[in-house]
Motif scaffolding. Structure first.
Motif, PDB file in Angstrom:
ATOM      1  N   LEU A 272     -10.274  -4.688  -0.774  1.00  0.00           N
ATOM      2  CA  LEU A 272      -9.956  -3.860  -1.939  1.00  0.00           C
ATOM      3  C   LEU A 272      -9.057  -4.616  -2.907  1.00  0.00           C
ATOM      4  CD1 LEU A 272      -9.340  -0.350  -0.317  1.00  0.00           C
ATOM      5  CD2 LEU A 272     -11.342  -1.097  -1.605  1.00  0.00           C
ATOM      6  N   ASP A 273      -8.074  -5.324  -2.359  1.00  0.00           N
ATOM      7  CA  ASP A 273      -7.168  -6.098  -3.202  1.00  0.00           C
ATOM      8  C   ASP A 273      -7.929  -7.180  -3.963  1.00  0.00           C
ATOM      9  OD1 ASP A 273      -4.344  -6.806  -3.967  1.00  0.00           O
ATOM     10  OD2 ASP A 273      -4.953  -8.716  -3.043  1.00  0.00           O
TER      11      ASP A 273
ATOM     12  N   ILE B 118       0.859  -1.190   0.000  1.00  0.00           N
ATOM     13  CA  ILE B 118       0.000   0.000   0.000  1.00  0.00           C
ATOM     14  C   ILE B 118       0.891   1.235   0.000  1.00  0.00           C
ATOM     15  CG2 ILE B 118      -1.906   1.196   1.130  1.00  0.00           C
ATOM     16  CD1 ILE B 118      -2.616  -1.681   0.455  1.00  0.00           C
TER      17      ILE B 118
ATOM     18  N   ILE C 164      -7.184   1.522  -7.269  1.00  0.00           N
ATOM     19  CA  ILE C 164      -7.758   1.893  -5.976  1.00  0.00           C
ATOM     20  C   ILE C 164      -7.088   3.169  -5.490  1.00  0.00           C
ATOM     21  CG2 ILE C 164      -8.233   1.198  -3.601  1.00  0.00           C
ATOM     22  CD1 ILE C 164      -9.629  -0.565  -5.634  1.00  0.00           C
ATOM     23  N   ARG C 165      -7.886   4.246  -5.375  1.00  0.00           N
ATOM     24  CA  ARG C 165      -7.349   5.559  -4.992  1.00  0.00           C
ATOM     25  C   ARG C 165      -8.165   6.094  -3.815  1.00  0.00           C
ATOM     26  NH1 ARG C 165      -8.360   5.216 -10.277  1.00  0.00           N
ATOM     27  NH2 ARG C 165     -10.133   6.664 -10.135  1.00  0.00           N
TER      28      ARG C 165
ATOM     29  N   LYS D 166      -1.146  -1.055  -6.501  1.00  0.00           N
ATOM     30  CA  LYS D 166      -2.527  -1.072  -6.986  1.00  0.00           C
ATOM     31  C   LYS D 166      -3.456  -0.275  -6.071  1.00  0.00           C
ATOM     32  CE  LYS D 166      -1.067  -3.867 -10.137  1.00  0.00           C
ATOM     33  NZ  LYS D 166      -0.732  -3.310 -11.478  1.00  0.00           N
ATOM     34  N   ILE D 167      -2.952   0.043  -4.872  1.00  0.00           N
ATOM     35  CA  ILE D 167      -3.731   0.809  -3.888  1.00  0.00           C
ATOM     36  C   ILE D 167      -2.906   1.997  -3.419  1.00  0.00           C
ATOM     37  CG2 ILE D 167      -4.904   0.763  -1.657  1.00  0.00           C
ATOM     38  CD1 ILE D 167      -5.292  -2.250  -2.018  1.00  0.00           C
TER      39      ILE D 167
ATOM     40  N   HIS E  87      -3.206   5.312  -0.909  1.00  0.00           N
ATOM     41  CA  HIS E  87      -4.010   5.819   0.212  1.00  0.00           C
ATOM     42  C   HIS E  87      -3.415   7.163   0.644  1.00  0.00           C
ATOM     43  CE1 HIS E  87      -6.230   4.593   4.194  1.00  0.00           C
ATOM     44  NE2 HIS E  87      -6.405   5.875   3.892  1.00  0.00           N
TER      45      HIS E  87
ATOM     46  N   TYR F  10      -8.240  -3.437   3.458  1.00  0.00           N
ATOM     47  CA  TYR F  10      -7.268  -3.536   2.370  1.00  0.00           C
ATOM     48  C   TYR F  10      -7.401  -4.855   1.602  1.00  0.00           C
ATOM     49  CZ  TYR F  10      -4.636   0.590   3.994  1.00  0.00           C
ATOM     50  OH  TYR F  10      -4.241   1.860   4.337  1.00  0.00           O
TER      51      TYR F  10
END
Length: 367
Positions: A361-362, A4, A110-111, A86-87, A89, A358
């Motif tokens: 989301l993944d 992340i 993912i933002r 990919k994420i 934060h 998380y």
């Protein structure tokens, strides 16, 4: 393993940064790893620990308007090189628009924009911050907040995920032995100790805090004010203290690694801020058994112990003084502290929730 990318200004010892470290130390790092994109050129207090835990720290250009072109060039190259993310934060309130815009351009799926406050600081970037607040929904596709007021401020009408400003409570629970030791180190005997921890900035309203303390000294001279933190207003605050002749009663302690012990030395915690989200220091102070006095601009949701008072910034200093001195009694402090162990702000309880957030989301990314 999921990596992340946490976007911050820097990783010095302050509320947001400490909250992130609390989660980072306790999260299952065999499944989830934090890396940090900072916006300062130099290393910060927590950088060594981050790297020791397996994280990486990157140093992007500062988010000044004159740097925006170079910033987006840097971020384009960054995401082209670091395809593992990919994420993303982001924790810089309305300024999150910039790193999340770069992430969107790089097709990061993912933002996350995370709100930690209830107002915009009135510095030279105020116009840009206000504009970016309006533009956030164009670049963020998930929202988080430290509390209801913070979420409603930055994401009006949007659904957000609540992430508590949790702490490692065992470090903060009241300990009489630590209190005696720390007060001795500070050269404090029977004086009443009023404590404040916060960045030396407009938001924290230090001038009014010092005015309150000056009024306290008129009725009770055996008092000490501990000011913990650094910031752009530090020199101005020191000059104001000197102007009022309060140098003998006020200690500027800077950024400290022993804040958990400094709470033990205090008799009451004071925070007359112009605005806050859910201040991490307010959570820490309550776990240490302190009574807390906040301005009415601090959301009342911070009071999870029943040991907090809220006073209007429009009230005269006399009312603040009365309330502060009334709440300096240490009777029952150990019991107040121990009673809070089961709180949502215990990192052991909160960390599992963030892990699941998380992981879900993944899963969306990979399906």
């Amino acid at each position: 393993m999921i990596r992340i990318l946490q976007c911050v200004n820097d990783m010095h010892r302050a509320g947001l940064e400490t909250m992130l470290m609390n989660y980072y130390r306790n999260i299952d790092r065999s499944e989830i790893q934090f890396d940090f994109l900072t916006h300062r050129p130099n290393r910060s207090d927590y950088d060594d620990e981050i790297e020791s835990l397996g994280g990486k720290v990157y140093y992007a250009p500062r988010l000044y308007p004159q740097n925006y072109l170079s910033y987006f060039k840097y971020m384009k190259e960054f995401y082209a090189t670091h395809t593992e993310y990919k994420i993303v934060h982001s924790h810089i309130d309305s300024m999150s628009y910039l790193p999340l815009l770069a992430a969107k351009k790089a097709n990061i799926p993912i933002r996350i924009a995370h709100s930690h406050n209830t107002a915009i600081d009135r510095d030279f970037k105020y116009f840009f911050k206000s504009y970016f607040k309006l533009k956030l929904p164009e670049v963020a596709n998930y929202y988080c907040a430290c509390g209801k007021a913070a979420g409603e401020f930055l994401f009006p009408g949007k659904k957000y995920t609540y992430i508590p400003n949790a702490i490692e409570i065992d470090r903060f629970l009241y300990d009489e032995k630590v209190r005696i030791k720390k007060r001795a180190e500070l050269g404090i005997k029977d004086e009443v100790v009023i404590g404040h921890i916060g960045r030396m900035s407009y938001q924290k309203n230090h001038k009014f805090l010092i005015d309150i303390f000056a009024e306290i000294l008129k009725s009770k001279n055996d008092c000490v004010l501990l000011l913990i933190g650094m910031g752009e207003k530090l020199d101005d605050i020191k000059k104001y203290v000197e102007k009022l002749g309060l140098n003998d009663h006020i200690r500027f302690l800077g950024n400290r690694a022993d804040v958990n012990e400094l709470y033990q030395a205090m008799d009451v915690f004071l925070m007359p801020s112009f605005f806050e989200g859910v201040p991490l220091t307010g959570i820490e102070a309550q776990f240490s058994g302190l009574n807390c006095i906040f301005s009415d601009k601090v959301p009342t949701e911070v009071d999870f112990s029943g040991n907090c008072s809220f006073i209007s910034l429009n009230e005269k200093t006399e009312k603040w003084v009365t309330q502060i001195l009334h709440n300096c009694d240490q009777t029952g402090r150990l019991l107040r502290s121990q009673a809070l162990k089961g709180s949502q702000y215990n990192i052991k309880n909160a960390c599992k929730y963030l892990e699941n957030f998380y992981l879900q989301l993944d899963e969306k990314v990979n399906n």
